[in-house]
Enzyme design. Structure first.
Site, PDB file in Angstrom:
ATOM      1  CB  THR A 186      88.853  21.727 -39.155  1.00  0.00           C
ATOM      2  OG1 THR A 186      89.513  22.600 -39.632  1.00  0.00           O
ATOM      3  CG2 THR A 186      89.727  20.629 -38.191  1.00  0.00           C
ATOM      4  NE  ARG A 214      97.305  28.139 -41.840  1.00  0.00           N
ATOM      5  CZ  ARG A 214      96.315  27.734 -41.224  1.00  0.00           C
ATOM      6  NH1 ARG A 214      95.642  26.557 -41.697  1.00  0.00           N
ATOM      7  NH2 ARG A 214      95.753  28.144 -40.287  1.00  0.00           N
ATOM      8  CB  VAL A 215     101.598  23.718 -41.370  1.00  0.00           C
ATOM      9  CG1 VAL A 215     100.957  22.386 -40.323  1.00  0.00           C
ATOM     10  CG2 VAL A 215     102.256  22.982 -42.405  1.00  0.00           C
ATOM     11  N   GLY A 216      98.627  24.570 -40.200  1.00  0.00           N
ATOM     12  CA  GLY A 216      97.761  24.939 -39.145  1.00  0.00           C
ATOM     13  C   GLY A 216      97.862  24.271 -38.046  1.00  0.00           C
ATOM     14  CG  ASP A 217      94.889  24.292 -35.242  1.00  0.00           C
ATOM     15  OD1 ASP A 217      94.310  24.599 -36.173  1.00  0.00           O
ATOM     16  OD2 ASP A 217      93.868  24.096 -34.302  1.00  0.00           O
ATOM     17  CB  THR A 237      87.525  23.492 -35.373  1.00  0.00           C
ATOM     18  OG1 THR A 237      87.160  23.929 -36.492  1.00  0.00           O
ATOM     19  CG2 THR A 237      86.314  23.305 -34.360  1.00  0.00           C
ATOM     20  N   GLY A 238      89.523  25.957 -35.425  1.00  0.00           N
ATOM     21  CA  GLY A 238      89.270  27.350 -35.109  1.00  0.00           C
ATOM     22  C   GLY A 238      90.602  28.240 -36.162  1.00  0.00           C
ATOM     23  CB  THR A 239      91.726  31.531 -35.808  1.00  0.00           C
ATOM     24  OG1 THR A 239      91.604  31.448 -34.413  1.00  0.00           O
ATOM     25  CG2 THR A 239      90.454  32.251 -36.377  1.00  0.00           C
TER      26      THR A 239
HETATM   27  N1  ASP Z   1      91.977  25.015 -37.566  1.00  0.00           N
HETATM   28  C1  ASP Z   1      92.077  24.913 -38.926  1.00  0.00           C
HETATM   29  C2  ASP Z   1      93.233  25.591 -39.602  1.00  0.00           C
HETATM   30  O1  ASP Z   1      93.737  26.650 -38.845  1.00  0.00           O
HETATM   31  C3  ASP Z   1      90.798  25.381 -39.528  1.00  0.00           C
HETATM   32  C4  ASP Z   1      89.493  24.930 -38.907  1.00  0.00           C
HETATM   33  O2  ASP Z   1      89.445  24.706 -37.755  1.00  0.00           O
HETATM   34  O3  ASP Z   1      88.368  25.082 -39.506  1.00  0.00           O
HETATM   35  O4  ASP Z   1      93.698  25.124 -40.518  1.00  0.00           O
END
Ligand code: ASP
Length: 320
Positions: A186, A214-217, A237-239
């Site tokens: 990201t 699916r939608v992330g953060d 950025t992350g999980t």
């Molecule tokens: N945070 C992003 C997501 O979960 C992934 C990432 O940061 O690489 O979509």
């Protein structure tokens, strides 16, 4: 523009299990060069008296257009074999915000997020509606094949194979866990302009093999992105699931605004909360006085910063 007013841009290109011994000098150089190009593009905006929002867009567009990062061109594939993109942006002076999610044809999702912020009465548009709106705003629309890269396609095949194994051991086959060892990519930026205004933005393709829809953060204001002149600008950025549950970006800003703690400490508190619920990643944060922090609890995070002097600094690992 007062010559001595501080300007600064801080960016990330994703955090994850980036291994020193697996990152070839050539590849590291390519990433650092792309980060530097992004920093220089954003700096050009800030140094000529442009706004922090425009600097964030300029910096992120460079990374969206680079196949190296998981955003725009080079985005990862969902389980359905599609590139489903999302992005968000926020302005610290007004706390106006915009976001798009589940889009497959908008070349630069960060521009679409900005258009939602500026030209609509809404904060978030998704899917077809977002794409129609982007076209109406004269943003560049591309065929979904524009986002295809062989490398990401191969990653999907690997993830699908692994997922079958994962699922075999999973009590609930519906729970598809992201592989923590896969590098994520990201992109995000936070900026301070010469008028003392903050802005933050984040853009991503999400997770390889994510479920359709699916939608992330990254597109969620308060989770992946937040900016408030009374505290800080943040991009994460992350999980993603854990970053949403921890309201990561807002939580970090709230720590600073309400508890008056140093910004790096606030980021670390948030990352510790995320670790406590099984997540990991990184945060970039920036305050109106130009103070900034680039924190991560993964082995690496592509990151960089630039200020008035125009010298781009980039890093991948802790302290480098
Ligand atoms: N945070 C992003 C997501 O979960 C992934 C990432 O940061 O690489 O979509």
């Amino acid at each position: 523009m007062a010559d001595n007013s501080p300007i600064r841009l801080v960016i990330h290109g994703g955090a994850g299990a980036i291994k020193r011994n697996k990152l070839t000098a050539e590849r590291e150089h390519a990433y650092r060069r792309a980060l530097a190009q992004s920093l220089i593009a954003g700096h050009a905006v800030l140094a000529s008296g442009g706004s922090s929002i425009d600097a964030v867009i300029a910096a992120i567009v460079v990374m969206e257009d680079s196949p190296l990062f998981n955003a725009g061109k080079g985005a990862v594939f969902s389980h359905a074999g599609r590139n489903e993109l999302e992005a968000s942006i926020m302005e610290g002076s007004t706390r106006m915000a915009g976001a798009v999610a589940g889009v497959t044809t908008i070349r630069n999702p960060i521009r679409a997020a900005h258009a939602v912020m500026k030209k609509s009465a809404h904060v978030m548009l998704i899917g077809r509606g977002a794409e129609t709106f982007a076209a109406e705003q004269d943003l560049e629309i591309v065929d979904p094949s524009y986002f295809y890269t062989q490398h990401r396609w191969n990653q999907l095949q690997k993830a699908i194979a692994k997922e079958c194994i994962l699922r075999d051991h999973d009590a609930d086959p519906g729970t598809l866990l992201p592989d923590k060892d896969e590098k994520r990519g990201t992109v995000g930026a936070v900026a301070l302009d010469c008028y003392g205004n903050l802005a933050a933005g984040t853009s991503t393709g999400g997770l390889t093999n994510k479920r359709y829809g699916r939608v992330g953060d990254s597109s969620i204001i308060g989770a992946g992105t937040y900016a408030d002149n009374r505290s800080i600008a943040v991009s994460a950025t992350g999980t993603g699931e854990m970053f949403i549950r921890a309201a990561a970006a807002f939580n970090t800003a709230a720590q600073v605004r309400l508890k008056h703690i140093p910004i790096a400490e606030a980021a670390d508190i948030t990352l510790a909360e995320i670790a406590a619920i099984g997540g990991d990643g990184g945060l970039i944060v920036l305050a109106t006085n130009g103070e900034y922090a680039m924190r991560f609890n993964t082995s690496g995070m592509y990151h960089g910063t630039i200020n008035n002097d125009g010298i781009a600094w980039t890093g991948v690992f802790p302290g480098a």
